[in-house]
Design a protein around this motif. Structure first.
Motif, PDB file in Angstrom:
ATOM      1  N   GLN A   1       0.856  -1.183   0.000  1.00  0.00           N
ATOM      2  CA  GLN A   1       0.000   0.000   0.000  1.00  0.00           C
ATOM      3  C   GLN A   1       0.892   1.233   0.000  1.00  0.00           C
ATOM      4  O   GLN A   1       1.831   1.323   0.791  1.00  0.00           O
ATOM      5  N   VAL A   2       0.593   2.174  -0.898  1.00  0.00           N
ATOM      6  CA  VAL A   2       1.326   3.433  -0.959  1.00  0.00           C
ATOM      7  C   VAL A   2       0.468   4.477  -0.260  1.00  0.00           C
ATOM      8  O   VAL A   2      -0.668   4.731  -0.659  1.00  0.00           O
TER       9      VAL A   2
ATOM     10  N   SER B   1      -5.047   7.381  -2.217  1.00  0.00           N
ATOM     11  CA  SER B   1      -4.580   6.761  -0.984  1.00  0.00           C
ATOM     12  C   SER B   1      -5.612   5.822  -0.379  1.00  0.00           C
ATOM     13  O   SER B   1      -6.762   6.206  -0.229  1.00  0.00           O
ATOM     14  N   PRO B   2      -5.216   4.610  -0.008  1.00  0.00           N
ATOM     15  CA  PRO B   2      -3.905   4.056  -0.318  1.00  0.00           C
ATOM     16  C   PRO B   2      -3.868   3.487  -1.730  1.00  0.00           C
ATOM     17  O   PRO B   2      -4.823   2.867  -2.179  1.00  0.00           O
TER      18      PRO B   2
ATOM     19  N   LEU C   1       1.218   8.908  -7.067  1.00  0.00           N
ATOM     20  CA  LEU C   1       0.356   9.978  -7.565  1.00  0.00           C
ATOM     21  C   LEU C   1       0.166  10.998  -6.444  1.00  0.00           C
ATOM     22  O   LEU C   1      -0.621  10.793  -5.524  1.00  0.00           O
ATOM     23  N   LEU C   2       0.944  12.083  -6.516  1.00  0.00           N
ATOM     24  CA  LEU C   2       0.878  13.129  -5.497  1.00  0.00           C
ATOM     25  C   LEU C   2      -0.045  14.250  -5.949  1.00  0.00           C
ATOM     26  O   LEU C   2      -0.144  14.549  -7.143  1.00  0.00           O
ATOM     27  N   VAL C   3      -0.698  14.885  -4.981  1.00  0.00           N
ATOM     28  CA  VAL C   3      -1.527  16.059  -5.241  1.00  0.00           C
ATOM     29  C   VAL C   3      -1.159  17.120  -4.208  1.00  0.00           C
ATOM     30  O   VAL C   3      -0.879  16.802  -3.051  1.00  0.00           O
TER      31      VAL C   3
ATOM     32  N   ARG D   1      11.935  12.012   0.230  1.00  0.00           N
ATOM     33  CA  ARG D   1      10.957  11.015   0.671  1.00  0.00           C
ATOM     34  C   ARG D   1       9.559  11.559   0.382  1.00  0.00           C
ATOM     35  O   ARG D   1       9.192  12.618   0.879  1.00  0.00           O
ATOM     36  N   ILE D   2       8.788  10.828  -0.439  1.00  0.00           N
ATOM     37  CA  ILE D   2       7.514  11.358  -0.932  1.00  0.00           C
ATOM     38  C   ILE D   2       6.286  10.587  -0.462  1.00  0.00           C
ATOM     39  O   ILE D   2       5.167  11.092  -0.559  1.00  0.00           O
ATOM     40  N   ALA D   3       6.458   9.364   0.002  1.00  0.00           N
ATOM     41  CA  ALA D   3       5.323   8.541   0.428  1.00  0.00           C
ATOM     42  C   ALA D   3       5.885   7.390   1.243  1.00  0.00           C
ATOM     43  O   ALA D   3       7.099   7.246   1.379  1.00  0.00           O
ATOM     44  N   GLN D   4       4.997   6.579   1.790  1.00  0.00           N
ATOM     45  CA  GLN D   4       5.458   5.378   2.474  1.00  0.00           C
ATOM     46  C   GLN D   4       4.751   4.161   1.909  1.00  0.00           C
ATOM     47  O   GLN D   4       3.633   4.254   1.409  1.00  0.00           O
TER      48      GLN D   4
END
Length: 152
Positions: free
Chosen positions: A68-69, A86-87, A101-103, A117-120
């Motif tokens: 899961q991101v 998310s997730p 996929l960032l917003v 570091r952009i996500a986990q």
């Protein structure tokens, strides 16, 4: 703590020189994913915009697991930057690059740089179910109450 699950990982050429995702504390649930964008080409994420950010990683999860991101809480709290879907789910049979996929829900542009570091990513077991048609379902005190029905 049990023995860790082994996950094979391959770094794509554009991630060369970047560290593999890692846990930031001994009890952390998620491995931090890193932006694999060009050193000389930071990504400026304008307020209200979204972008697919490459990690340069391809993984082979064991059968019965998913990844899961999820958002990083600090990015969301300080800048309004979060994971849009998310997730995000990475299935065990997926062999493509993991992208995030960032917003930007904040009011100012946010610059993403190589190695940030952009996500986990959380690896978890998957429970599969078999859906069975039923003429009726057992009653519950909640019934069909949906959003907000259990109180404030």
């Amino acid at each position: 703590m049990s023995d860790p699950i082994k996950v094979d990982v391959r770094q794509l050429p554009h991630a060369e020189g970047l560290p593999l995702p890692s846990y930031q504390s001994t009890q952390a649930a998620g491995l931090d994913l890193i932006a694999a964008i060009g050193e000389q080409a930071p990504l400026v994420l304008a307020a209200g915009r979204r972008a697919m950010v490459p990690t340069g990683l391809v993984i082979a999860l064991p059968d019965g697991y998913e990844a899961q991101v999820r958002p990083r809480s600090g990015l969301a709290a300080r800048h309004g930057v979060t994971v849009l879907n998310s997730p995000g789910t990475v299935d065990a049979d997926y062999r493509g690059e993991i992208n995030v996929l960032l917003v930007n829900l904040g009011s100012e542009a946010f610059t993403i740089r190589r190695g940030e570091r952009i996500a986990q990513m959380i690896v978890a077991p998957v429970t599969r179910v078999e859906l069975v048609r039923a003429a009726a379902l057992p009653a519950t005190p909640r019934g069909s109450g949906g959003f907000g029905s259990t109180g404030r």
